[in-house]
Design a protein around this motif. Structure first.
Motif, PDB file in Angstrom:
ATOM      1  N   ASP A 166     -19.837  13.592  13.793  1.00 23.69           N
ATOM      2  CA  ASP A 166     -21.214  13.914  13.415  1.00 23.69           C
ATOM      3  C   ASP A 166     -22.184  12.740  13.533  1.00 23.69           C
ATOM      4  OD1 ASP A 166     -22.691  16.183  12.920  1.00 23.69           O
ATOM      5  OD2 ASP A 166     -22.845  15.772  10.781  1.00 23.69           O
ATOM      6  N   LYS A 167     -21.886  11.785  14.395  1.00 22.64           N
ATOM      7  CA  LYS A 167     -22.785  10.652  14.621  1.00 22.64           C
ATOM      8  C   LYS A 167     -23.557  10.857  15.915  1.00 22.64           C
ATOM      9  CE  LYS A 167     -20.431   7.238  11.957  1.00 22.64           C
ATOM     10  NZ  LYS A 167     -21.239   7.148  10.781  1.00 22.64           N
ATOM     11  N   ALA A 168     -24.791  10.397  15.921  1.00 20.54           N
ATOM     12  CA  ALA A 168     -25.580  10.361  17.151  1.00 20.54           C
ATOM     13  C   ALA A 168     -25.061   9.225  18.007  1.00 20.54           C
ATOM     14  CB  ALA A 168     -27.054  10.137  16.815  1.00 20.54           C
ATOM     15  N   ALA A 169     -25.141   9.396  19.332  1.00 18.96           N
ATOM     16  CA  ALA A 169     -24.646   8.364  20.238  1.00 18.96           C
ATOM     17  C   ALA A 169     -25.427   8.382  21.543  1.00 18.96           C
ATOM     18  CB  ALA A 169     -23.163   8.578  20.514  1.00 18.96           C
ATOM     19  N   ALA A 170     -25.375   7.240  22.222  1.00 16.40           N
ATOM     20  CA  ALA A 170     -25.944   7.105  23.560  1.00 16.40           C
ATOM     21  C   ALA A 170     -25.003   6.226  24.372  1.00 16.40           C
ATOM     22  CB  ALA A 170     -27.336   6.480  23.501  1.00 16.40           C
ATOM     23  N   ILE A 171     -25.140   6.320  25.688  1.00 15.99           N
ATOM     24  CA  ILE A 171     -24.292   5.546  26.589  1.00 15.99           C
ATOM     25  C   ILE A 171     -25.171   4.836  27.609  1.00 15.99           C
ATOM     26  CG2 ILE A 171     -22.292   5.582  28.118  1.00 15.99           C
ATOM     27  CD1 ILE A 171     -21.874   8.530  27.224  1.00 15.99           C
ATOM     28  N   ARG A 219     -36.456   0.758  30.783  1.00 19.36           N
ATOM     29  CA  ARG A 219     -35.587   1.948  30.776  1.00 19.36           C
ATOM     30  C   ARG A 219     -34.571   1.873  29.641  1.00 19.36           C
ATOM     31  NH1 ARG A 219     -32.721   1.736  35.903  1.00 19.36           N
ATOM     32  NH2 ARG A 219     -31.428   3.326  34.935  1.00 19.36           N
ATOM     33  N   LEU A 220     -34.030   0.685  29.427  1.00 19.51           N
ATOM     34  CA  LEU A 220     -33.072   0.498  28.340  1.00 19.51           C
ATOM     35  C   LEU A 220     -33.740   0.712  26.983  1.00 19.51           C
ATOM     36  CD1 LEU A 220     -30.204  -0.228  27.538  1.00 19.51           C
ATOM     37  CD2 LEU A 220     -30.833  -2.635  27.713  1.00 19.51           C
ATOM     38  N   LEU A 279     -34.896   3.934  21.946  1.00 20.05           N
ATOM     39  CA  LEU A 279     -35.870   4.691  21.158  1.00 20.05           C
ATOM     40  C   LEU A 279     -35.468   6.158  21.035  1.00 20.05           C
ATOM     41  CD1 LEU A 279     -39.195   3.076  22.428  1.00 20.05           C
ATOM     42  CD2 LEU A 279     -38.132   2.814  20.160  1.00 20.05           C
ATOM     43  N   ALA A 280     -34.932   6.725  22.108  1.00 19.41           N
ATOM     44  CA  ALA A 280     -34.469   8.112  22.061  1.00 19.41           C
ATOM     45  C   ALA A 280     -33.287   8.251  21.098  1.00 19.41           C
ATOM     46  CB  ALA A 280     -34.084   8.593  23.450  1.00 19.41           C
TER      47      ALA A 280
END
Length: 142
Positions: free
Chosen positions: A60-65, A123-124, A129-130
């Protein structure tokens, strides 16, 4: 390396416990990994597996790659990590995506490995921010 024989009485070794505690306390996760044989690196997969042992601390954690590499910039590893994330119950942001061909000219990194390309830095920043926005949305009103 992961070895469930090292789990004694439902507990983990001190380094694994410390790592799992850090994941538990995190509001969100940013994965930054190169590609290895079209997948995630063995050390990352090992860390994922240790933290997924019951109770799964990724859940249930938000993540990005983000990834940098040749050709597709690590994109195949990212898609494999997304597949792994389904089982882990991670919630990845979908946009923006960040793949970087680290070897194309002009140079994106200096000799010390620092990111020097202003457009890539922007871009990073958009990814971060997203991720922040998505994390706050998942956490709901305070």
């Amino acid at each position: 390396m992961i070895n469930t024989d090292l789990e004694v009485g439902g507990g983990f070794s001190p380094p694994v416990e410390e790592f799992r505690a850090k994941i538990s306390q995190a509001d969100c996760i940013l994965f930054a990994s190169p590609e290895y044989n079209y997948s995630v690196t063995p050390p990352l997969k090992n860390a994922i597996d240790w933290a997924s042992r019951a109770p799964n601390v990724w859940a249930d954690k938000a993540a990005a790659i983000v990834s940098a590499g040749g050709g597709f910039g690590g994109g195949r590893a990212q898609y494999h990590l997304r597949q792994i994330g389904v089982y882990l119950d991670l919630h990845f942001i979908n946009k923006p995506e960040f793949f970087l061909n680290a070897f194309q000219q002009p140079a994106k990194f200096d000799g010390e490995g620092n990111l020097i390309d202003p457009a890539v830095r922007e871009r990073l920043k958009e990814v971060l921010l997203a991720l922040q926005k998505f994390t706050l949305r998942l956490q709901g009103p305070c």
